[in-house]
Design an enzyme around this catalytic site. Sequence first.
Site, PDB file in Angstrom:
ATOM      1  N   LYS A  27       0.851  -1.196   0.000  1.00 52.87           N
ATOM      2  CA  LYS A  27       0.000   0.000   0.000  1.00 52.87           C
ATOM      3  C   LYS A  27       0.887   1.246   0.000  1.00 52.87           C
ATOM      4  O   LYS A  27       0.640   2.198  -0.733  1.00 52.87           O
ATOM      5  CB  LYS A  27      -0.887  -0.035   1.249  1.00 52.87           C
ATOM      6  N   ASN A  28       1.936   1.231   0.835  1.00 51.66           N
ATOM      7  CA  ASN A  28       2.751   2.442   0.971  1.00 51.66           C
ATOM      8  C   ASN A  28       3.694   2.673  -0.204  1.00 51.66           C
ATOM      9  O   ASN A  28       4.383   3.685  -0.252  1.00 51.66           O
ATOM     10  CB  ASN A  28       3.507   2.435   2.301  1.00 51.66           C
ATOM     11  N   CYS A 121      -3.820  12.684  13.878  1.00 50.62           N
ATOM     12  CA  CYS A 121      -4.568  11.451  13.657  1.00 50.62           C
ATOM     13  C   CYS A 121      -4.343  10.568  14.858  1.00 50.62           C
ATOM     14  O   CYS A 121      -3.624  10.923  15.780  1.00 50.62           O
ATOM     15  CB  CYS A 121      -4.221  10.798  12.333  1.00 50.62           C
ATOM     16  N   ARG A 126       1.342  14.304  13.614  1.00 47.03           N
ATOM     17  CA  ARG A 126       1.645  14.201  12.191  1.00 47.03           C
ATOM     18  C   ARG A 126       1.632  15.548  11.450  1.00 47.03           C
ATOM     19  O   ARG A 126       0.857  15.757  10.520  1.00 47.03           O
ATOM     20  CB  ARG A 126       0.707  13.181  11.519  1.00 47.03           C
ATOM     21  N   ASP A 322       5.492   0.427  12.166  1.00 51.94           N
ATOM     22  CA  ASP A 322       4.264  -0.235  11.725  1.00 51.94           C
ATOM     23  C   ASP A 322       4.180  -1.684  12.215  1.00 51.94           C
ATOM     24  O   ASP A 322       3.126  -2.310  12.101  1.00 51.94           O
ATOM     25  CB  ASP A 322       4.156  -0.187  10.189  1.00 51.94           C
ATOM     26  N   ARG A 430      -7.962  -0.420   5.669  1.00 50.44           N
ATOM     27  CA  ARG A 430      -7.151   0.641   5.064  1.00 50.44           C
ATOM     28  C   ARG A 430      -5.797   0.101   4.612  1.00 50.44           C
ATOM     29  O   ARG A 430      -5.182   0.654   3.702  1.00 50.44           O
ATOM     30  CB  ARG A 430      -6.951   1.785   6.050  1.00 50.44           C
TER      31      ARG A 430
HETATM   32  N1  EPU Z   1       7.064  14.672  10.831  1.00 55.85           N
HETATM   33  C1  EPU Z   1       7.105  15.981  11.205  1.00 55.85           C
HETATM   34  N2  EPU Z   1       6.947  16.940  10.239  1.00 55.85           N
HETATM   35  C2  EPU Z   1       6.753  16.630   8.941  1.00 55.85           C
HETATM   36  C3  EPU Z   1       6.724  15.289   8.557  1.00 55.85           C
HETATM   37  C4  EPU Z   1       6.884  14.324   9.532  1.00 55.85           C
HETATM   38  O1  EPU Z   1       7.278  16.310  12.383  1.00 55.85           O
HETATM   39  O2  EPU Z   1       6.599  17.565   8.130  1.00 55.85           O
HETATM   40  C5  EPU Z   1       7.223  13.632  11.864  1.00 55.85           C
HETATM   41  C6  EPU Z   1       5.966  12.761  12.033  1.00 55.85           C
HETATM   42  O3  EPU Z   1       5.020  13.385  12.868  1.00 55.85           O
HETATM   43  C7  EPU Z   1       6.537  11.495  12.626  1.00 55.85           C
HETATM   44  C8  EPU Z   1       7.916  11.396  11.942  1.00 55.85           C
HETATM   45  O4  EPU Z   1       8.190  12.694  11.433  1.00 55.85           O
HETATM   46  O5  EPU Z   1       6.721  11.650  14.000  1.00 55.85           O
HETATM   47  C9  EPU Z   1       7.979  10.424  10.797  1.00 55.85           C
HETATM   48  O6  EPU Z   1       6.860  10.622   9.954  1.00 55.85           O
HETATM   49  P1  EPU Z   1       6.882  10.306   8.413  1.00 55.85           P
HETATM   50  O7  EPU Z   1       6.633  11.581   7.688  1.00 55.85           O
HETATM   51  O8  EPU Z   1       8.092   9.517   8.065  1.00 55.85           O
HETATM   52  O9  EPU Z   1       5.609   9.375   8.293  1.00 55.85           O
HETATM   53  P2  EPU Z   1       4.653   9.307   7.041  1.00 55.85           P
HETATM   54  O10 EPU Z   1       5.446   9.496   5.835  1.00 55.85           O
HETATM   55  O11 EPU Z   1       3.483  10.174   7.278  1.00 55.85           O
HETATM   56  C10 EPU Z   1       4.870   6.776   6.494  1.00 55.85           C
HETATM   57  C11 EPU Z   1       3.921   5.631   6.373  1.00 55.85           C
HETATM   58  C12 EPU Z   1       3.426   5.240   7.762  1.00 55.85           C
HETATM   59  C13 EPU Z   1       4.641   4.869   8.610  1.00 55.85           C
HETATM   60  C14 EPU Z   1       5.656   6.030   8.636  1.00 55.85           C
HETATM   61  C15 EPU Z   1       6.923   5.726   9.372  1.00 55.85           C
HETATM   62  C16 EPU Z   1       2.928   6.026   4.232  1.00 55.85           C
HETATM   63  C17 EPU Z   1       1.721   6.395   3.453  1.00 55.85           C
HETATM   64  N3  EPU Z   1       2.801   6.031   5.547  1.00 55.85           N
HETATM   65  O12 EPU Z   1       4.136   7.830   7.116  1.00 55.85           O
HETATM   66  O13 EPU Z   1       2.605   4.110   7.573  1.00 55.85           O
HETATM   67  O14 EPU Z   1       4.237   4.582   9.918  1.00 55.85           O
HETATM   68  O15 EPU Z   1       5.989   6.414   7.286  1.00 55.85           O
HETATM   69  O16 EPU Z   1       7.573   4.669   8.769  1.00 55.85           O
HETATM   70  O17 EPU Z   1       3.970   5.703   3.672  1.00 55.85           O
HETATM   71  C18 EPU Z   1       0.830   2.633   8.032  1.00 55.85           C
HETATM   72  O18 EPU Z   1       1.027   2.111   6.910  1.00 55.85           O
HETATM   73  O19 EPU Z   1       0.075   2.097   8.895  1.00 55.85           O
HETATM   74  C19 EPU Z   1       1.493   3.893   8.365  1.00 55.85           C
HETATM   75  C20 EPU Z   1       1.082   4.693   9.335  1.00 55.85           C
END
Ligand code: EPU
Length: 459
Positions: A27-28, A121, A126, A322, A430
């Site tokens: 999915k990701n 969320c 996030r 995850d 999801r």
């Molecule tokens: N963060 C910030 N500011 C930003 C962006 C991120 O503070 O502008 C923080 C986040 O709040 C978090 C950390 O950085 O504490 C890491 O977040 P990241 O941006 O890496 O997470 P994401 O890209 O939103 C993806 C996966 C998640 C997975 C995380 C960590 C997707 C669509 N989602 O989220 O997957 O947990 O990376 O590996 O790729 C899931 O599939 O269940 C899921 C939540």
Amino acid sequence: MKKDTLIVEGLAGKKSLNGEVRINGAKNAALKVMAASVLFDGPMKLMNAPHTEDTNRVAELITILGGSVVIDKKEITIDASSIDSTDLDPDLARSMRSSVLLTGPMLGRYGKVKFPVPGGCVIGARPIDLFISAYEKLGAEVKLESSKGGDQYAITAKKLKGAEIFFNLQTVTGTETIMMAAVLAEGKTVLRNCAMEPEITSLAEFLNSCGAKIHGAGTTTITIGGLGSGGLLKAKHAYETIPDRVETGSFLLLGVLCADNLKITHCNPEHIEVLISHLRESGANIIVTKDTIELRDNAKLKNSSLKPFNIRTHEYPGFSTDLQAPMTVFLTQVGADEINPNSGARGESIVFETIYEGRFKYVSNLEKLGAQLTVMNPREILVKGGASLKAPEPGEELEAYDIRAGFATIMAALVAKGTSVIKNAYFIDRGYENIEGRLAALGADVRRVHADEQPEIVI
Ligand code: EPU
């Protein structure tokens, strides 16, 4: 939101699951490539795409913008060339953080995009501050507008200009989104302190094979040679979605606890090396080939002889956040008298969450099932091994709080004795396609009660 419920018959500690489970496309990975469709001059196709609620929602977002999306079994064909709006549907976008992925390609191609300020969320705040500051460095103007439906960002850029960007922390979708924006910027962009998840490498490889100039994906420094907003990519071939590593890890953890002979196929074991290493050190016998993972005669291995250990979630290639919730379930079952080699403690493990501050809600489910664990603080749980789990009393339900917490709750309900009811199966949908069907194929009794049938639930 559909409010389906899952009814899980516990195996009462028996390791009776058997058979093969085929891992779906990630999915990701699919979500990112779907967003990348905006960078293409015409139709592009994903193969081996999973059917999840999240992929459906990105399809819907693109359709509302005016693009065309056709989902046919495991193939998704997207033609973004008919997009005639640059405003993401606010309700839909707010309901799924990964909608922010579309903003990079939209800004690169059309020079403008509007989208709602994402709320927190269930797994944490996030924020998207790193995306916003990267857009400003690429020369965009960011305005925050208030509207009846809530605040939204209006971002504009006559031309995105290549820049040097340092991410203050590693962000997966941040790295991907800014990388996609930079593909259609003018000049060179250098991204530092990038996330290194396999989905990022896979996205970059696909974009490169269609004309992009991205170097270094999979390392912490990514360089993108911008093609300019007119340099749209050409879909020379379809994208083959890489196997879902979180699904692979989820089934492996479940298998070690509840299966005798289990073969996980169409996966990439390299992507869950840290999990396999922990499980082997704990005592599991895991047979790995290039694209399969197997447990043989695993029923002979008593869960009480598994050793406890500590985990600390980390960016890839470290232990994935995850898999944190399914791992906690695993650790409730390890031997109460076995020594934890990390701490010397008997039967006790520590789970430390570094990525999110709110990913322990599922603990209340595990407590209802009789697990012995203590949330020490919002980042740390002390887990006691050797718990014998029992379904909650009739009328008391469990709940899927997020995708992974949902899977962990199914796992715990399967380990337990008795019948458990898990509300909000939607969250599991999801990320995991047809979870009840795939578990049933292994011999589990997991039934779905659709929202409109709810009053008939009898357990
Ligand atoms: N963060 C910030 N500011 C930003 C962006 C991120 O503070 O502008 C923080 C986040 O709040 C978090 C950390 O950085 O504490 C890491 O977040 P990241 O941006 O890496 O997470 P994401 O890209 O939103 C993806 C996966 C998640 C997975 C995380 C960590 C997707 C669509 N989602 O989220 O997957 O947990 O990376 O590996 O790729 C899931 O599939 O269940 C899921 C939540």
